[in-house]
Each structure stands twice: as structure tokens, then as C-alpha cells.
Design an enzyme around this catalytic site. Sequence first.
Site, mmCIF file in Angstrom:
data_model
loop_
_atom_site.group_PDB
_atom_site.id
_atom_site.type_symbol
_atom_site.label_atom_id
_atom_site.label_comp_id
_atom_site.label_asym_id
_atom_site.label_seq_id
_atom_site.Cartn_x
_atom_site.Cartn_y
_atom_site.Cartn_z
ATOM 1 C CG ASN A 7 -1.844 1.121 1.327
ATOM 2 O OD1 ASN A 7 -1.793 2.034 0.509
ATOM 3 N ND2 ASN A 7 -2.723 1.098 2.305
ATOM 4 C CE LYS A 14 -0.460 2.489 6.542
ATOM 5 N NZ LYS A 14 -1.863 2.687 6.536
ATOM 6 N NE ARG A 91 -6.008 1.594 -0.260
ATOM 7 C CZ ARG A 91 -6.026 2.717 0.400
ATOM 8 N NH1 ARG A 91 -4.938 3.174 0.972
ATOM 9 N NH2 ARG A 91 -7.129 3.414 0.500
ATOM 10 C CG HIS A 180 -12.988 3.362 3.092
ATOM 11 N ND1 HIS A 180 -13.739 4.362 3.678
ATOM 12 C CD2 HIS A 180 -11.701 3.626 3.405
ATOM 13 C CE1 HIS A 180 -12.952 5.192 4.315
ATOM 14 N NE2 HIS A 180 -11.700 4.779 4.168
ATOM 15 N N GLY A 210 -13.280 5.077 10.479
ATOM 16 C CA GLY A 210 -11.893 5.261 10.905
ATOM 17 C C GLY A 210 -11.607 6.746 10.847
ATOM 18 N NE ARG A 241 -10.412 12.738 3.227
ATOM 19 C CZ ARG A 241 -10.192 11.423 3.311
ATOM 20 N NH1 ARG A 241 -11.126 10.603 3.769
ATOM 21 N NH2 ARG A 241 -9.054 10.921 2.901
ATOM 22 C CG PHE A 285 -13.875 9.202 17.073
ATOM 23 C CD1 PHE A 285 -15.137 9.767 17.141
ATOM 24 C CD2 PHE A 285 -13.235 9.184 15.841
ATOM 25 C CE1 PHE A 285 -15.751 10.288 16.020
ATOM 26 C CE2 PHE A 285 -13.835 9.698 14.712
ATOM 27 C CZ PHE A 285 -15.097 10.253 14.800
ATOM 28 N NE ARG A 286 -7.622 6.258 20.538
ATOM 29 C CZ ARG A 286 -6.731 5.588 19.851
ATOM 30 N NH1 ARG A 286 -6.271 4.452 20.305
ATOM 31 N NH2 ARG A 286 -6.274 6.049 18.703
ATOM 32 N N GLY A 332 -11.079 1.632 12.776
ATOM 33 C CA GLY A 332 -10.629 2.067 14.106
ATOM 34 C C GLY A 332 -11.737 2.360 15.097
ATOM 35 C CD GLU A 335 -11.824 -3.117 13.167
ATOM 36 O OE1 GLU A 335 -10.806 -3.383 13.832
ATOM 37 O OE2 GLU A 335 -11.803 -3.049 11.921
ATOM 38 C CD GLU A 385 -8.947 -1.280 4.032
ATOM 39 O OE1 GLU A 385 -9.255 -0.511 3.134
ATOM 40 O OE2 GLU A 385 -8.553 -0.892 5.155
HETATM 41 P P1 ADP Z 1 -7.463 5.172 9.040
HETATM 42 O O1 ADP Z 1 -7.051 3.791 8.570
HETATM 43 O O2 ADP Z 1 -8.566 5.783 8.258
HETATM 44 O O3 ADP Z 1 -6.322 6.119 9.300
HETATM 45 P P2 ADP Z 1 -8.305 3.748 11.430
HETATM 46 O O4 ADP Z 1 -9.282 2.786 10.868
HETATM 47 O O5 ADP Z 1 -6.992 3.233 11.928
HETATM 48 O O6 ADP Z 1 -8.099 4.995 10.491
HETATM 49 O O7 ADP Z 1 -9.048 4.509 12.651
HETATM 50 C C1 ADP Z 1 -8.375 5.468 13.414
HETATM 51 C C2 ADP Z 1 -9.361 6.100 14.367
HETATM 52 O O8 ADP Z 1 -9.983 5.096 15.181
HETATM 53 C C3 ADP Z 1 -8.653 7.012 15.346
HETATM 54 O O9 ADP Z 1 -8.677 8.337 14.890
HETATM 55 C C4 ADP Z 1 -9.482 6.880 16.601
HETATM 56 O O10 ADP Z 1 -10.322 8.009 16.643
HETATM 57 C C5 ADP Z 1 -10.339 5.662 16.430
HETATM 58 N N1 ADP Z 1 -10.068 4.727 17.529
HETATM 59 C C6 ADP Z 1 -9.070 3.840 17.635
HETATM 60 N N2 ADP Z 1 -9.157 3.171 18.810
HETATM 61 C C7 ADP Z 1 -10.239 3.663 19.465
HETATM 62 C C8 ADP Z 1 -10.863 3.397 20.739
HETATM 63 N N3 ADP Z 1 -10.364 2.498 21.574
HETATM 64 N N4 ADP Z 1 -11.958 4.107 21.055
HETATM 65 C C9 ADP Z 1 -12.464 5.024 20.216
HETATM 66 N N5 ADP Z 1 -11.921 5.323 19.032
HETATM 67 C C10 ADP Z 1 -10.834 4.661 18.644
#
Ligand code: ADP
Length: 398
Positions: A7, A14, A91, A180, A210, A241, A285-286, A332, A335, A385
Site C-alpha cells: 500500500n 505499508k 492497493r 474503502h 476510521g 474531512r 475519537f478517544r 478504528g 471496531e 484490507e
Molecule cells: P485510518 O485507517 O482511516 O487512518 P483507522 O481505521 O486506523 O483509520 O481509525 C483510526 C481512528 O480510530 C482514530 O482516529 C481513533 O479516533 C479511532 N479509535 C481507535 N481506537 C479507538 C478506541 N479504543 N476508542 C475510540 N476510538 C478509537
Amino acid sequence: MNILVINCGSSSLKFQLIDSESEKVSAKGLCERIGIEGSQLVYTPAGGEKITTVTPMPDHTQAIKLVLQALTDGKTGVVKSLDEIGAVGHRIVHGGEKFAASTLITDEVIQAIEECNELAPLHNPANLIGIAACRELMPATPMVGVFDTAFHQTMPEEAYMYGLPYEYYQKYKVRRYGFHGTSHSYVSHRAAEVLGQKCEDLKIIVCHLGNGASVSAVKNGKCVDTSMGLTPLEGLIMGTRSGDIDPAIIEFLAHKERKSIDDIMKVLNKESGVLGLSDGLSSDFRDLEDSYHKGEEAGVRTLKTFAYRVAKYIGAYTAAMNGVDAICFTAGLGENGPFVRNMICGYLGYLGISLDEEANCKRGEDVVISTAGSQTKVLVIPTNEELAIARETAALVK
Ligand code: ADP
């Protein structure tokens, strides 16, 4: 067969080496800051320690050379020679209308991908550089291109057309494409397996939440709508975004802030989303959940607006499919965010949804998080993916 999944971004790369029979990852890693000072390779063989090598990578060919050296290294490598790598899966972000499926990479395919560069000027050229570098270093190894847009090519015209003069579609192919796709395809098929049903018999909504985020409607195994458009900027509120806005805001802000279109586009792509909405608090989001639980306005406003937009798309896609059997969360936040999943499902009482609080707190596995009596099923399916790319690659190379 060992499949190398690549990727390639503009300054990063990656990779994973996946055995297509056992579907196990034998090694994975990341090249960062390619073409920039301070570049490094982070390489992790399965079951081994992470190895970080800081070394110059003037270009992607050098980066891939270092990846191949790491994979074949006498001590920490996982294959004896490059002959043990049966194929490479790349990818590729934008396949335009030319690619509705993964494809073996040939000179003609490279040319066709180049023709899509205009639609993804930041991503496709980087993907092509990765392909060129691999071809140079492994000329006899077959390569496959797996497109982010391909799964969405089954969208009907009414879902992919914008209300713009038709000539822009005819001249420039301005339409909705969606992204995606590899994740939406993997998750919808996996959800059907988990439910013990055929994808062909189900109406599924996939929420890929994510940093980039999109929703798709998958009816009988085929995508019929998705929230991203010509570019990944449309749809949900994302990490940085904006997602859907009134297009007139662009002109309004350009006047008010004396900014160029390019500047405004930077704001919409990099400074908006939950980062912008939280007044710069965080795109993660954390942090936003912490802020919400402290009762801070920024966290409350941002999470409520985010969840409401997701719920609105779920409503729209339920209408588009005339019903929905299952809603899946992935990526992210999808899940790992039981709290936000709960907020979103709070809008979906009309679908007869009730969540199993205990199941909703599980992590890292495919799990049904709705109760046995829930009329519409809700699932968490960790996306993969790289595995999906390896499967597509193995299927085309065999
Ligand atoms: P991308 O691949 O689009 O960069 P990811 O699928 O890795 O993104 O998602 C990243 C996002 O997931 C982070 O910005 C975070 O906000 C969220 N995230 C990851 N772990 C947690 C968690 N334990 N609780 C809430 N949000 C989470």
C-alpha cells in the site's frame, strides 16, 4: 503462495507478506518519510520483535529494495529468496469506471490507471510508483491491482450521478465513485458468514468508521450506494474531512476569509471533520469521548453531530434497499468504539434494534452485538484490507 501486499502512499509504504493458503501474516512493516530526511523502515517478522532501521530512502524503489532485503535477511527474514514471493498485490485508490474488479497488472493496465490519475492526484501516482519499483526489482513476479473504487462500480446510475450538467459526466467522468471498497466488500461478506447466511440473500449496511469514514449499502452481495463521492471528501463527518456540506459554503468562505479555492479545499480536507467541529480539540475519537464524558461542549457537540450523520446515512440506505437485515461496524472507531456505536444505534429503534451491552464491549473479534430478539442484526467485523488484497491476488495469479 507468499503474497506481498503493498500500500504505497506519496511518502510512505505499508507492506505485509501473507501466506495465501494459511492466510497468516509472516511479516509486516512500514517505510516512512520516503524522499524526506529521516526516513525509516519498521519491520516486524511474525512472532518477532519490531526492528526499526533509520536509513536514507530517496525514492520508492529504494524503499522497496529495503523491504525485500528485510524479508530475505539471513537472521530476521521470513523467506530464503525473492523466488519464494509468488505475487505482489498493490492497493490502488482510484480505478475510475475502468476497473470494476481486481486485475493482473500489464502495460495496458498501467496506462489505464494513469488515465485515472486526475481523479486521485494525491494517491494514484504514488500507487503507480510502487508498481514501477516492484516491476524493476522483481520483473518476473506477477502483480495484481486491487482498487478501492472497484466494489462500488455496481452502483446504479441514480446512486452515482450528481445533479450537475450531464456534459461534466460525459467530458470528465464527474460522478460518485466511493472508496474503502475492499473493506466494504470484505466486511459484508464476512458478516454473512458470521450470520450463517448467503451474502446474496441479505441487505447489509457497512459503516467503515476510521479516520476516513464511509457507509455503504450492500444488497445481495453488490454495492448499491456509498457515502464517498468523486473524492473521499463526501459523506460522513470524518477525522479531518468535512463530509457533506452545502457547496456554496466554499464561495462564501473564500470571500469572507480571502482564501483561494485551494486553501478552502485544504480546510475541508485537513482542518474540518471532528477536529474542526471540536474547535481543534482532536481528530481522535478517544479524546472526544473523554471530553464528552467530562460534559464539555466540544465533545458533546462533536460526537452527537458525528453519530447523527451516520444514523442519517443508515436511514437513507435502508430506504435505498427497501429494508436492512444487518448493520456492520468496522475500522478504528467502528471496531473499538462501543460508546459511539451505542449512540448511533440509539437512532435506530424503528429498525427494531436492541444492543447486547456485554457483546458491544468485546474487542478484536467478529461479533454480533445485537440481542437475539433484535429485528435487525448489528455486528462488529474487524476489517482486513491486506488479507482481502492477498486473496484477490492469489485468485488471479493461480
Ligand atoms: P485510518 O485507517 O482511516 O487512518 P483507522 O481505521 O486506523 O483509520 O481509525 C483510526 C481512528 O480510530 C482514530 O482516529 C481513533 O479516533 C479511532 N479509535 C481507535 N481506537 C479507538 C478506541 N479504543 N476508542 C475510540 N476510538 C478509537
